[in-house]
Structures are given as structure tokens and as C-alpha cells.
Design an enzyme around this catalytic site. Sequence first.
Site, PDB file in Angstrom:
ATOM      1  N   GLY A  13       0.821  -1.218   0.000  1.00 31.76           N
ATOM      2  CA  GLY A  13       0.000   0.000   0.000  1.00 31.76           C
ATOM      3  C   GLY A  13       0.848   1.259   0.000  1.00 31.76           C
ATOM      4  O   GLY A  13       0.474   2.273   0.591  1.00 31.76           O
ATOM      5  N   TYR A 148     -14.829  -1.982   7.281  1.00 34.71           N
ATOM      6  CA  TYR A 148     -13.442  -1.607   7.572  1.00 34.71           C
ATOM      7  C   TYR A 148     -13.137  -1.865   9.054  1.00 34.71           C
ATOM      8  O   TYR A 148     -12.114  -2.475   9.407  1.00 34.71           O
ATOM      9  CB  TYR A 148     -13.258  -0.133   7.218  1.00 34.71           C
ATOM     10  CG  TYR A 148     -11.928   0.482   7.585  1.00 34.71           C
ATOM     11  CD1 TYR A 148     -10.731  -0.008   7.073  1.00 34.71           C
ATOM     12  CD2 TYR A 148     -11.881   1.610   8.416  1.00 34.71           C
ATOM     13  CE1 TYR A 148      -9.520   0.601   7.385  1.00 34.71           C
ATOM     14  CE2 TYR A 148     -10.676   2.221   8.723  1.00 34.71           C
ATOM     15  CZ  TYR A 148      -9.490   1.708   8.216  1.00 34.71           C
ATOM     16  OH  TYR A 148      -8.302   2.315   8.527  1.00 34.71           O
ATOM     17  N   LYS A 152     -10.542  -4.410  10.908  1.00 35.99           N
ATOM     18  CA  LYS A 152      -9.495  -3.908  11.803  1.00 35.99           C
ATOM     19  C   LYS A 152      -9.507  -4.673  13.134  1.00 35.99           C
ATOM     20  O   LYS A 152      -8.450  -5.023  13.664  1.00 35.99           O
ATOM     21  CB  LYS A 152      -9.634  -2.398  12.011  1.00 35.99           C
ATOM     22  CG  LYS A 152      -9.172  -1.591  10.792  1.00 35.99           C
ATOM     23  CD  LYS A 152      -7.700  -1.869  10.500  1.00 35.99           C
ATOM     24  CE  LYS A 152      -7.215  -1.452   9.144  1.00 35.99           C
ATOM     25  NZ  LYS A 152      -5.896  -1.951   8.785  1.00 35.99           N
TER      26      LYS A 152
HETATM   27  C1  AKB Z   1     -10.836   6.452   7.780  1.00 33.22           C
HETATM   28  O1  AKB Z   1     -11.397   7.548   7.937  1.00 33.22           O
HETATM   29  O2  AKB Z   1     -11.417   5.447   7.341  1.00 33.22           O
HETATM   30  C2  AKB Z   1      -9.387   6.311   8.186  1.00 33.22           C
HETATM   31  C3  AKB Z   1      -9.255   5.792   9.578  1.00 33.22           C
HETATM   32  C4  AKB Z   1      -9.656   6.602  10.727  1.00 33.22           C
HETATM   33  O3  AKB Z   1      -8.803   4.698   9.751  1.00 33.22           O
HETATM   34  N1  AKB Z   1      -8.723   7.571   8.057  1.00 33.22           N
END
Ligand code: AKB
Length: 322
Positions: A13, A148, A152
Site C-alpha cells: 500500500g 473496515y 481492523k
Molecule cells: C478512515 O477515515 O477510514 C481512516 C481511519 C480513521 O482509519 N482515516
Amino acid sequence: MSSRPMKRILVTGSVGQIGSELVMELRKHYGNENVVATGHRTKPGDALRESGPFHFIRIQERQQLEGLVEQYDIDTIFNMAAILSAAGEKRPQLCWDVNMNGLINVLEVAREKELARVINPSSIAAFGPETPGKNTPNETILKPKTMYGVTKVAGELLGDYYFHRFGVDVRGMRLPGVISYKTLPGGGTTDYAVEIFYEAIKNKRYTCFLKEDTVLPMMYMPDTLKSFIDLANAPIEGLKHHCDFNVTAMSFSAGELAAEIKKYIPEFEVGYEPDFRQAIADSWPQSIDDSPAREEWGWSPDYNLSRMTKDMIEKLSERLLG
Ligand code: AKB
């Protein structure tokens, strides 16, 4: 287990917002030829491409990663490839594929080739609406509502699993929104805090996709780079946590950031038109407690809102206006 030194590093990345600057910083510390940058499709900038090795790979293809690790005798991987929160809500399956299948490939290569270290950043997206929203502790409820965030949390757990089960030295921190002037972020919810500077300098107007009173934890890029280098080099004996360190530098609302920018550009005007990203921002904490990072590896940021804004305006004006 004691920490082995990092000598030859691969960054996934590396064309992204953090990856692009991290590669240049690592090249300063470890030598240009010893830091292999990789990206998926986006063309890398000249500095990144010309200062050392660069390869296009698909992180989901394990053989591609493995091939480069063998070719360059890599001992450390910084896994920066990820689909962020807002982009991940548009394409959740792709987000899972890149973030999870990519990570397991990195971890498997690290296990098989007995690498010295893997750095896999997490995010404040690991938190959710049930998490205490102010001064969020390191140990807390992790029930994110974005894909996301799901990747994580799973990534933190997987990294810790590889450490305890296979002895792979995996480390990571929960990054807040990162503000920088060299490479634009893409697909995140905190991206407004970078876009606002570009628009303030170029057009003196910005329409923010979050509400004026939305407060989120943030960090300036020089501190972010420092957090990567310091965590990666911390003696393992001092670490009680591994893949889930809270780190932060400041918290502010969109309105507070706009007011700070107006000190330098008084004619700057901001409007607020919240979109789907508002719900994501509302599910994240306003501020987080990073005392384990401070205690276990000496984390201490240099930039607050006013120092960051001054530096951003100076550096970005130079870049955009010459
Ligand atoms: C996002 O906004 O998705 C990223 C993060 C806070 O991981 N910048």
C-alpha cells in the site's frame, strides 16, 4: 523472545496517503535499496519510484508477496494496503478481501519465512457506538458497524494470535484520522480534515461532508511516521500489548478546524452537508486514551491543532501556489 533488527523492509500500500511518506522515511533510516515499495494499481510518484525498488502486486496473491520477500531477502513487512471506512461501505466484499486476505498472506509469509517483524496498523474504526466515546480506554468494547472496522478488529486479533501461537512479532496501533500535505487520503471518513486545507488555500470555500460539531481524534503525518518507527523499534520485552495500541495527538470538531484555518485565511467560508459518512463518524469516539502506548514504547506526539494547522497552511500553500 527478543526483538531482531529490521534490515530489509517491504511496504504494501505504498502509494497511499501514509504508505507513500512512510517509504521515504524508512529509506532515510534503512537505505533506499533496503526498502521495497509495493502498490496495487495507482501510479507511484516520481520520488517513490526513483529513490528505490517499486513493484506492483495484488496483496491477495500470496505468491506475488512471497516472490518479493525471497528476491529481496525481506525481514520486515509494513502492511499499509487497506480499503478505508467510506470506500469499504461502498464495496464491503472488496474491503474484506483486501484487508483480511491481504493480511493473512502477510502473516503466513512472515510465519513461513521467519521474518523479524510485521507492522499492521489498526484504526479508531475498531470502535463502535457501544464504545465509551470520550477518552476511550485501550481495553474496551469493540463492536464496529463498518466493514473496515470489522476487518481492523479481526486484524488486531489475528496479529495477536500469530504472536502467541507462532511467535511472529506482529505490532500495530489504532490510528486516528491522519492529516498530511503530500498525498491525499482516499476513501476515509476523516478525509475532510485534509480536503478542507486544499479547498481553503485554492478556492477559499469548502463544503464539509460531516456536521460542524463532529469531533474525532486526529494526528499530523510527522507524528504518524514517528509512531510507526518507534513502535517497530520498541524492545519487545517492554510490550504488553502488540497489535492494538490506542494512539492519538489531538481531537477537534470540523468547526474548530475551520476556525483555526480562518486565522490564516480570514475570507475562508465553510458549509456543512453531512452525507453517509456522518453515521460512520458518529460511531467513532471523540477522543481516546493512549497511555499504554506512552508507557510501553514512549509514544508522545509533537503536534496539536494549532501547530499542525500552521505547518499545513505553510507547506501546502508552497506546494499549491508556489
Ligand atoms: C478512515 O477515515 O477510514 C481512516 C481511519 C480513521 O482509519 N482515516
